[in-house]
Every structure is written in C-alpha cells, then in structure tokens.
Design an enzyme around this catalytic site. Structure first.
Site, PDB file in Angstrom:
ATOM      1  N   PHE A  85       5.851  19.266  19.328  1.00 38.13           N
ATOM      2  CA  PHE A  85       5.674  20.404  20.237  1.00 38.13           C
ATOM      3  C   PHE A  85       5.021  21.562  19.487  1.00 38.13           C
ATOM      4  CE2 PHE A  85       7.176  22.597  24.134  1.00 38.13           C
ATOM      5  CZ  PHE A  85       6.948  23.921  23.762  1.00 38.13           C
ATOM      6  N   CYS A  86       5.554  21.871  18.306  1.00 34.87           N
ATOM      7  CA  CYS A  86       5.034  23.003  17.544  1.00 34.87           C
ATOM      8  C   CYS A  86       3.657  22.715  16.951  1.00 34.87           C
ATOM      9  CB  CYS A  86       6.019  23.389  16.449  1.00 34.87           C
ATOM     10  SG  CYS A  86       7.577  24.049  17.089  1.00 34.87           S
ATOM     11  N   VAL A  87       3.410  21.477  16.542  1.00 33.15           N
ATOM     12  CA  VAL A  87       2.077  21.127  16.045  1.00 33.15           C
ATOM     13  C   VAL A  87       1.050  21.329  17.153  1.00 33.15           C
ATOM     14  CG1 VAL A  87       0.608  19.263  15.202  1.00 33.15           C
ATOM     15  CG2 VAL A  87       2.923  19.533  14.290  1.00 33.15           C
TER      16      VAL A  87
END
Length: 329
Positions: A85-87
């Site tokens: 998600f953060c990538v």
C-alpha cells in the site's frame, strides 16, 4: 465506514469534530488527499492521529530538503517493510514531484540511475536491519531525512496491520498510467512550500525531544507520537511487554520465518502475539489473531493503540541503530 479498513470503523471526514476534523482539514490542504486512510485509520485515538500526522508533515512535507529525495527515502523504507500500500502511495507521490521515470524504477524494485537517489534508497532500506551506513545527506537535513524514515517505519506497520493492500478502487494503482495521472493531480500540492511547525498546535501528547532533531519541529512531533504510541503498553502485562521488547530486539529487523517458535501461541498470549506481529511482520496479521485478543472488552481505540505499541517498539529499535551510527556528513 467502507473502504480499505480491516478491523476498525474509523471516523469519516464528514462526521469528524474537534481536533480530528482539524487534522483532516490540514491533511487535505497540505497532503492533497482528503480522508487519507493512512491517517483516518488512527482516528479512534486523537493523540495517535495528531502525532502520526505531525511527524509526517514536519519531516516529509515541510523543511528545506528536496521533496523528491525524501520521497525516495519513504519508498525505500516501505519496500524494506514489505508494505505494498505504502509503496504504491509513494510511487504516486514521486510521480507528483515530476520524476516519472524514478517513480517507476523504484516501483519495479530497481536501482535509480542517479547516484544520489541510489544512495538514499539503499540507506532507507538499510534502516530496517540497522545496516544503513553513512547517511547520504548533509547534517543540516538530518532531522528531515531521519524523521521521514522513522515516520514510515511506524506508518508502514499501522497500514499493514489495519488496512488492505488496495490503495485505489479495483487496485487501479497497478497500472502505470493511473499512477502517473494520480501523481499529476497532486503535483501542485507537492510543490508547495509549507511553513514548518504548523501541525504542532494539534498535538495532544508531549515528551522529551530526540537529539537528532536538533530542535526542529519534527522532534516535537516525534516525541508526541512516541508518547501516544507507548500508551498501548498498558494493554499488556509487564511480562508480555518484556516479551515483545526482547523479541523485537532479537529480530534485528529481519523478516521472520514462516514457521518456528518466534511467535507466541494465539490462545496463550494473544496480546503479545498481536503486538509482536505489528512490530516485525504486520502483513501476517489474520482475522483470528485480532479476534483472539479483542473479544467484547477491547474497542477500536484499544486495537489501534496495541498495534501502535508494536509499531513504535520496532521504530525505536531503528532509531537507536541510526543514532548509534556515524553522524551525517
């Protein structure tokens, strides 16, 4: 509330009041994303919400260092922590800076052609295991880069614990064109110069500021988040707190094996198990892990604090390794 939330029912932006509404408003103005689930998921605890937002704002968004370079660090930490998600989010935000090729190179797990970007990416990835090495940034920018790295060591763990991997409906972020277009829609916000310290009035906790912050606003934000996250320790017995601390220290930042006795049994120490998973392998938290601990007595507020305790325990291990390393050049 629908969306990517796995185990909580956060306060939606339209229903928010008080400091939660104030954070949502500043988030929309300064981050460019209304109702960003990364922060909304913490809304059951205003001290956690304000601390996490302030740390991100004062490290990644405000300050003198290049936003592109800090985004590289945020992406590198997220890759090291295996937070899809953060990538994806940082790929979009790198597109927003205008460096589209760099965004996709990092998203593919490749090494950037620019030596400075490559060094920053390697440093960021190395922070998880205490192998970051010489800081590839000037000492004057250390509070921003260290603050960014620590912010995402905490945020990655919260996200992987409490959100799904779906950043956009239908996983549309998988497509390069969508990532590029989403980034372009945020380009004006990303290029704005923000006044440092504007988030500090929202904070609800405080504590001793770290020396690495050198008196910058990021230090106040970091101290507030640390104190709020540590409150989750009260959900565990002293024996379980010691178990979690010792296991996190012993892990050395490595991703644990799929099998083995590193994780306590779900029916024996459910709280310690959940906190330890949040610290070292949040992407392995299951419905059964949450249900075994939660029961009827624990609320959303309790859950986000227990996850935050695991996250901050791991983040403090990273911080200790960073400040023990050589000073920035």
């Amino acid at each position: 509330m629908t969306g990517p939330f796995r185990y909580t029912d956060p306060v939606p932006p339209k229903a928010a009041t008080g400091v939660t509404a104030d954070v949502y408003a500043q988030l929309a103005a300064d981050f460019g994303i209304e109702g960003a689930s990364t922060f909304v998921v913490l809304s059951a605890s205003p001290p956690l919400l304000t601390g996490a937002w302030a740390l991100l704002r004062e490290s990644l968004l405000a300050g003198r260092a290049s936003r592109t370079r800090k985004q590289v660090v945020a992406a590198g930490v997220s890759l090291a922590n295996r937070c899809p998600f953060c990538v994806d989010a940082h790929t979009v935000l790198l597109h927003a800076t205008g460096d589209h090729r760099l965004a996709e190179v990092i998203a593919r797990g490749e090494v950037p052609a620019d030596p400075e970007h490559a060094a920053l990416l390697a440093w960021a990835k190395g922070t998880r295991t205490g192998q970051a090495g010489e800081p590839p940034f000037p000492a004057a920018h250390a509070p921003e880069f260290i603050g960014t790295a620590l912010a995402f060591h905490f945020i990655n763990r919260v996200v992987s614990s409490l959100l799904t991997e779906t950043m956009l409906p239908g996983n549309a972020q998988r497509y390069r064109l969508v990532r590029s277009l989403a980034g372009r829609s945020l380009s004006r916000t990303v290029r704005r110069e923000l006044t440092p310290g504007a988030s500090l009035a929202l904070l609800q906790t405080s504590g001793p500021e770290p020396a690495w912050a050198a008196g910058a606003p990021v230090g106040t934000a970091h101290a507030a988040l640390r104190e709020a996250a540590r409150q989750g320790a009260g959900l565990l017995s002293e024996e379980d707190r010691a178990y979690v601390r010792d296991a996190v220290a012993a892990s050395g930042g490595a991703h644990p094996p799929l099998t083995g006795d590193w994780l306590p049994a779900r029916d024996e120490r459910p709280g310690a198990r959940l906190a330890l998973l949040a610290a070292v392998a949040p992407y392995r938290i299951t419905d059964e892990d949450v249900a075994a601990w939660r029961g009827p007595q624990h609320t959303d507020h309790c859950l986000v604090h227990l996850v935050a305790y695991g996250a901050i325990t791991a983040t403090e291990r990273v911080e200790a390794a960073l400040i023990a390393d050589k000073e920035p050049v």
